[in-house]
Write an enzyme that holds these catalytic residues in place. Structure first.
Site, PDB file in Angstrom:
ATOM      1  N   LYS A 204      22.995 -21.186   6.337  1.00  0.00           N
ATOM      2  CA  LYS A 204      22.457 -22.032   5.516  1.00  0.00           C
ATOM      3  C   LYS A 204      23.495 -22.960   4.655  1.00  0.00           C
ATOM      4  CE  LYS A 204      18.159 -19.798   4.601  1.00  0.00           C
ATOM      5  NZ  LYS A 204      16.734 -20.523   5.238  1.00  0.00           N
TER       6      LYS A 204
ATOM      7  N   ARG B 164      10.154 -14.490  10.953  1.00  0.00           N
ATOM      8  CA  ARG B 164       8.880 -14.259  12.292  1.00  0.00           C
ATOM      9  C   ARG B 164       9.799 -13.092  13.224  1.00  0.00           C
ATOM     10  NH1 ARG B 164      10.469 -20.557  14.639  1.00  0.00           N
ATOM     11  NH2 ARG B 164      10.439 -20.303  12.388  1.00  0.00           N
TER      12      ARG B 164
END
Length: 479
Positions: free
Chosen positions: A259, A333
């Protein structure tokens, strides 16, 4: 903070302060108050307050007038009014006070009691500095609510929800070097001991035996061992349980798909889904409804390392389905899909996963509504109904084949992200839906609602209130 109910004229209350309300059409039915409102040009807008001292006819030292906006009084404006009142009460160091009864359109008096207790308790929560944790104390000792009712159930429920939200906020606000997967496991064990719940913590070796290759692909780059935590409350024999699955990424660097540095500190909040289901369990354990509840927390840390998963890697999930990891920053996920397979062992009535899953949902819905997706229309409607009662908003997004097809991979059964930048929240939900065959399922994306940034940075405690209301609604349906 203790709440009581009393059927008494508010002018007769002897205490530090009383709280009365005013809207655009009417003001509190007292001549002195009405004159003072006019003299002070008080406009009764929601969030505006007027502090009055030694008002003639009142036995309390101070009177706080709080604006409710236009008539009829809305629930949201009532919440704004209460939040504004708490600020003043803390400033004047009021310990003993009384709150005027207010009728809210569309809600009964029990709900007013519940929302009053919940909001006033939650509003006194303070973010605390590391190493200086103390029991929360606003200085307010007793709040008396004007009422003709004897039942304190609404007050009890509201306080329990605030208590659960406080736990959720505290866990979210902890730094990631404190709130690790092991810390979450310890918190679950402590809850089990306090409320006589069942707790199980699976270690890495246990998950390897179960074939949780997707979850372990996320944790492998971190020195923090992963945990799969389950906590069970049994309030109704052998009835099928409601199962809540909370994403517990205690820090999300993005992994190899790193990130940007700006704002990365807020990725400690990527475990707010896990924190919220622990908060809900704390509420339910106090209320003790006739229902069975299981909460499951897949807890990991997502870090880059020489052995971390790489873009292009293919892993095998517990379900047997293979996944091409195109982006290691779409890790939530990957842990949830194995947890959603694992929860089949509980023979669930419904499963709801709660996750700070996508930045795309923040773009779509901002900080006001959580994203909702479901494979069952009735379940989705029940959650939407609960959101309206709890004032913890959701907005439903679609699950359709056209979106699901975006997860196509040439090298595995599916990719972990869509092939374009479109509909990121929806494709994430579609990914999860592939692991929910055999039970009714809903997904809440709380990436926009779990915490706030800026000067008031901190966890919000959402969606504890929503999930509690949903559970209590299911209890009522089964009576």
């Amino acid at each position: 903070m203790k709440f009581t109910l009393i059927n008494e004229i508010i002018q007769h209350f002897k205490g530090d302060a009383v709280v009365v309300f005013s809207n655009s059409n009417t003001v509190f039915n007292d001549d002195n108050i009405q004159q003072l409102i006019k003299l002070n040009h008080f406009d009764s807008k929601p969030g505006k307050v007027l502090l009055l001292n030694l008002v003639s006819g009142f036995k309390s030292k101070q009177v706080i007038v709080s604006g409710l906006g236009d008539a009829p009084i809305s629930a949201k404006n009532y919440v704004k009014a209460l939040n504004a009142v708490i600020v003043i009460l803390v400033e004047i160091k009021a310990k003993n006070l009384m709150v005027q009864h207010v009728g809210i359109k569309g809600f009964n008096e029990l709900w007013v009691h519940e929302i009053t207790a919940k909001v006033m308790c939650n509003a006194t929560y303070k973010v605390q500095k590391v190493g200086n944790y103390k029991k929360q104390n606003s200085g307010i000792e007793r709040i008396t609510i004007q009422s003709t009712m004897d039942s304190v159930y609404g007050l009890m429920k509201g306080q329990a929800i605030a208590d659960g939200m406080s736990l959720t906020r505290h866990l979210g606000d902890l730094p990631s070097n404190v709130c690790t997967p092991s810390y979450l496991a310890g918190t679950a064990i402590s809850l089990a001991q306090e409320f006589n719940l069942e707790c199980e913590v699976l270690e890495e070796v246990d998950m390897e035996k179960l074939g949780m290759g997707s979850l372990l692909a996320v944790s492998k780059g971190s020195s923090e061992p992963p945990k799969l935590i389950s906590l069970s409350y049994r309030g109704n024999g052998n009835e099928k349980p409601i199962v809540l699955v909370g994403k517990g990424v205690t820090f999300d660097s993005g992994g190899i798909s790193l990130k940007p540095g700006t704002g990365m500190d807020e990725m400690k909040y990527d475990m707010c889904g896990a924190a919220s289901v622990l908060g809900v369990m704390r509420v339910i354990a106090q209320i003790k409804p006739n229902i069975n509840l299981v909460v499951v927390l897949p807890a990991v840390e997502n870090m880059p390392a020489h052995n971390a998963s790489k873009p292009g890697d293919v892993v095998k999930s517990m379900s047997g389905k293979t996944i091409e990891i195109l982006n290691t920053d779409a890790e939530g996920r990957l842990i949830l899909c194995d947890a959603l397979t694992y929860v089949k062992k509980f023979n669930p009535e419904v499963v709801i996963d709660i996750a700070t899953l996508t930045g795309a949902v923040v773009v779509a819905l901002g900080k006001y509504n959580s994203g909702l997706m479901s494979n069952d229309k009735n379940l989705a409607n029940d959650i939407i109904s609960a959101s309206k009662v709890s004032l913890d908003g959701v907005w439903q997004l679609p699950i359709e084949d056209e979106y699901d097809e975006l997860l196509q991979s040439n090298f595995a059964d599916m990719a972990n992200i869509g092939g374009s930048s479109e509909a990121g929240s929806i494709t994430a939900g579609c990914f999860l839906s592939r692991f929910t065959q055999g039970y009714r399922w809903a997904h809440l994306d709380i990436a926009g609602t779990a915490w706030v940034s800026g000067d008031k940075k901190g966890a919000t405690g959402r969606p504890v209130s929503l999930l509690t209301q949903f559970i209590m609604d299911q209890v009522q349906k089964r009576l």
